[in-house]
Design a protein around this motif. Structure first.
Motif, short mmCIF file in Angstrom:
data_model
loop_
_atom_site.label_atom_id
_atom_site.label_comp_id
_atom_site.label_asym_id
_atom_site.label_seq_id
_atom_site.Cartn_x
_atom_site.Cartn_y
_atom_site.Cartn_z
N PRO A 1 5.50 -2.11 -1.97
CA PRO A 1 4.82 -0.82 -2.06
C PRO A 1 4.75 -0.07 -0.74
CG PRO A 1 3.20 -2.57 -2.00
CD PRO A 1 4.56 -3.23 -2.04
N GLY A 57 8.61 0.86 -9.65
CA GLY A 57 8.74 0.24 -8.33
C GLY A 57 10.09 -0.41 -8.20
N THR A 77 2.43 3.61 -2.44
CA THR A 77 2.40 3.73 -3.90
C THR A 77 1.74 5.04 -4.29
OG1 THR A 77 2.32 1.34 -4.14
CG2 THR A 77 1.63 2.66 -6.05
N SER A 111 7.55 3.70 -5.62
CA SER A 111 6.42 2.96 -6.16
C SER A 111 5.42 3.96 -6.72
CB SER A 111 5.78 2.13 -5.04
OG SER A 111 4.65 1.43 -5.53
#
Length: 178
Positions: free
Chosen positions: A83, A11, A129, A99
């Motif tokens: 995210p 991330g 994500t 992410s």
């Protein structure tokens, strides 16, 4: 009796995530590296930064499950990056900064799915994500390991990483309890 588990997350820049996780009780080890791609051989930083390998900059976290759960480790990860962004994290741009959660077991996959779903409902945001099965990890070059500790006076460390660590000290317990 302690049980050690491994988690792999990406991330943004791995330097930031590594520095944050090194401050968490129950975390045994954090290693910066590359994962989530599909290139032959061991990728280099330059190759990963080209975007052609498909790898993300990630950290691999080994933690003692009698002291901290995978759920808590994942919540910490999610609270320490944005995210909702695809390929841009605070000045870092490219697919290598996406992410991503690379789960190591069916249990990690289920916990990840639940937490990501909760975040989508709770925040009404487009959580981007990526969730994928762990298929391999390549340790980054030595100069990337424990970067913050070795380079605290560097502008990136002072301006980006140090504030994340301060945020962690102030908010981590609240994030885990919610």
């Amino acid at each position: 009796m302690s049980k050690i588990e491994t988690a792999t997350f990406g991330g943004g820049c791995f330097w930031c995530l590594e520095a944050v996780f090194r401050h968490i009780e129950g975390v045994k080890d954090v290693v910066s590296g590359y994962a989530g791609g599909n290139c032959p051989g061991i990728p280099t930083y330059r190759e990963v930064c080209s975007g052609k390998t498909g790898h993300a900059e990630v950290i691999q976290v080994r933690f003692d499950t009698t002291r901290i759960t995978f759920s808590d480790v994942l919540k910490l990860f999610m609270s320490n990056h944005n995210p909702t962004l695809d390929t841009y994290m605070k000045g870092d741009y490219g697919s290598q900064y996406r992410s991503i959660v690379l789960y190591h077991s069916k249990e990690q996959e289920e916990v990840s799915l639940n937490i990501l779903q909760e975040m989508r409902m709770e925040h009404a945001k487009n959580i981007r994500t990526e969730l994928a099965e762990f298929r391999g990890f390549f340790k980054a070059e030595d100069y990337h390991q424990d970067y913050f500790t070795k380079n605290k006076e560097a502008a990136y460390c002072r301006g980006i990483i140090a504030p994340k660590i301060e945020k962690l000290k102030q908010e981590f317990i609240q994030n885990i309890e919610h």
